[in-house]
Scaffold this motif. Structure first.
Motif, short mmCIF file in Angstrom:
data_model
loop_
_atom_site.label_atom_id
_atom_site.label_comp_id
_atom_site.label_asym_id
_atom_site.label_seq_id
_atom_site.Cartn_x
_atom_site.Cartn_y
_atom_site.Cartn_z
N ALA A 70 19.91 73.04 -64.52
CA ALA A 70 18.52 73.18 -64.18
C ALA A 70 17.44 74.18 -65.66
CB ALA A 70 17.82 73.52 -63.17
N CYS A 73 16.39 72.30 -68.79
CA CYS A 73 15.55 70.79 -68.27
C CYS A 73 14.43 71.79 -68.28
CB CYS A 73 15.64 70.95 -66.81
SG CYS A 73 16.58 69.42 -66.79
N GLU A 74 14.09 72.81 -67.43
CA GLU A 74 13.28 73.65 -68.13
C GLU A 74 12.95 75.17 -69.35
OE1 GLU A 74 11.66 78.45 -65.40
OE2 GLU A 74 13.71 77.78 -64.92
N PRO A 82 9.46 68.25 -73.05
CA PRO A 82 10.55 68.25 -71.88
C PRO A 82 11.56 66.77 -72.39
CG PRO A 82 8.47 67.42 -71.39
CD PRO A 82 8.46 68.40 -72.57
N LEU A 86 16.92 64.05 -68.99
CA LEU A 86 18.26 64.83 -68.44
C LEU A 86 18.20 65.00 -67.50
CD1 LEU A 86 17.28 67.82 -70.37
CD2 LEU A 86 19.69 66.66 -70.40
N VAL A 87 17.31 64.97 -66.52
CA VAL A 87 16.90 64.16 -64.80
C VAL A 87 17.95 63.07 -64.63
CG1 VAL A 87 15.96 63.95 -62.95
CG2 VAL A 87 14.74 65.39 -64.73
N GLU A 242 18.78 65.29 -58.79
CA GLU A 242 17.20 65.38 -59.30
C GLU A 242 15.97 65.94 -58.81
OE1 GLU A 242 14.52 60.48 -59.35
OE2 GLU A 242 15.81 61.69 -57.30
N THR A 245 16.02 69.77 -60.77
CA THR A 245 15.82 69.45 -62.59
C THR A 245 14.30 68.54 -62.31
OG1 THR A 245 17.25 66.53 -62.45
CG2 THR A 245 18.35 68.16 -62.77
N MET A 249 11.29 71.27 -64.44
CA MET A 249 11.29 70.31 -65.38
C MET A 249 9.68 70.74 -65.62
SD MET A 249 11.27 66.51 -67.15
CE MET A 249 13.25 66.86 -67.46
#
Length: 386
Positions: A70, A73-74, A82, A86-87, A242, A245, A249
């Protein structure tokens, strides 16, 4: 209760942020508008070990959890670039394999996830069922030595980038005769599998597809896990990461928009003073910032619960995190655009290009209305409304 990241988590956040700034939003938009993928960013993130942070160490991963993924992703989203896959690939597919795959499947697939050489997309959503696994019409039928898959999927991300597709189908329970969810790993070029691109009004390097499966035959080892009864547990082990993340994002995207807006309003002078000195401009930005920080807390809680193996609580928190983050991101981007005035609608200032993605975030991967249904029924004791 500890709100401080570990030194390793802080180092990861700082390093990923640095990588994201090397690429940035202009790179992201340029790739999207050219119809290209952000391959260079993916490959660099893989080389630095960021794609495999949640893969167990014995399979060449970083040995972390969804908390670490996470963060990746962030921070990439907070830099304006983004990576949606990745998710899909590390968060959903790799987690399902790590938790529920056979040892042979783990050895075969997880090192590729960790090294970024394997991309696997996830196909659950259907035109008439959405992601309601009780109503899926894609069916898997056993045949000698394997399974035949037939059905249709829609809004499947990254099919054109993926080596394999993780397909959720319904398989007949030998004991009861009822159809239960099962997950299969299907080569993206399997005979009988057709992918059609869906035109979307979203600025993104990743594409959406419809999938048609017409007697797609896979060997027995394509079924995730050794027990067909474990399909439902495997499914949820991927859906909760899912949501977490996706929420991370969204928080990153919101942070990017607010950073762009606050920089602008602090320096844009009208009538002799910055426009950010006026409460009519400053207060909406401050309000949006507070909502983003609240959402980030829920993301951290959900990830922590998931990594602790508290799946039931993590599922509740993951849904709340996704709801809060999607709402906060939509608010932040809209507020940023309004703060920039006409400049907010230009490509140059880099906020209007986020509109489609944050609006989609209130719909997918689970809509805000379904989350509200879940909370009202399971947490507030209300009668089921659907």
């Amino acid at each position: 209760m500890d709100f401080d990241p570990t030194p390793q988590q802080q180092d990861l956040r700082d390093a990923v942020a640095k990588l994201g700034k090397r690429f940035g939003h202009e790179y992201f938009v340029r790739k999207a508008k050219a119809g290209e993928h952000s391959d260079e960013l993916w490959q660099e993130a893989a080389k630095l070990g960021y794609l495999g942070v949640s893969v167990p160490e014995q399979y060449d991963g970083g040995g972390g959890g969804i908390t670490e993924l996470a963060i990746v992703c962030e921070e990439l989203a907070a830099a304006g670039c983004p990576l949606l896959l990745l998710v899909v690939s590390p968060a959903i597919a790799a987690t399902i394999v790590a938790r529920h795959g056979t040892e042979a499947q783990r050895q075969s697939l997880l090192p590729g996830f960790a090294g970024g050489t394997l991309k696997v997309c996830f196909a659950i959503t259907e035109p008439d069922a959405g992601s309601n696994f009780h109503r899926l019409t894609t069916v898997a039928k056993p045949f000698d030595g394997g399974y035949s898959l037939t059905g249709r999927k829609v809004y499947i991300s990254g099919v054109d980038e993926s080596d394999k597709i993780m397909v959720v189908a319904r398989l007949e329970d030998e004991r009861t005769g009822k159809l239960k969810p099962a997950i299969f790993v299907v080569p993206a070029n399997a005979p009988g599998l057709t992918a059609t691109k869906i035109d979307m009004e979203i600025v993104s390097p990743e594409n959406q597809f419809q999938l048609y499966l017409d007697d797609v035959r896979v060997p027995a080892e394509a079924l995730i896990g050794e027990d067909p009864e474990a399909g439902l547990a495997a499914l949820f082990s991927g859906l909760n990461p899912e949501r977490i993340t996706v929420a991370a994002m969204a928080c990153g995207t919101a942070r990017y928009a607010l950073e762009r807006a606050s920089t602008y309003t602090a320096t844009r002078a009208v009538w002799g003073r910055p426009i950010g000195s006026h409460q009519g401009v400053a207060h909406p930005l401050a309000h949006a910032h507070i909502q983003v920080e609240l959402a980030r807390l829920m993301v951290a809680k959900a990830a922590t619960l998931y990594d602790a193996g508290r799946d039931l609580e993590a599922g509740v928190a993951a849904n709340m995190a996704k709801y809060a983050a999607a709402e906060a991101a939509a608010l932040a981007v809209d507020t940023a655009i309004q703060s920039l005035g006409g400049n907010g609608m230009t490509t140059e200032y880099g906020v209007s290009t986020l509109l489609g993605a944050v609006r989609a975030g209130r719909i997918a991967p689970v809509s805000r209305e379904m989350i509200l249904n879940f909370v009202s029924q399971h947490l507030l004791g209300q009668e089921k409304s659907y």
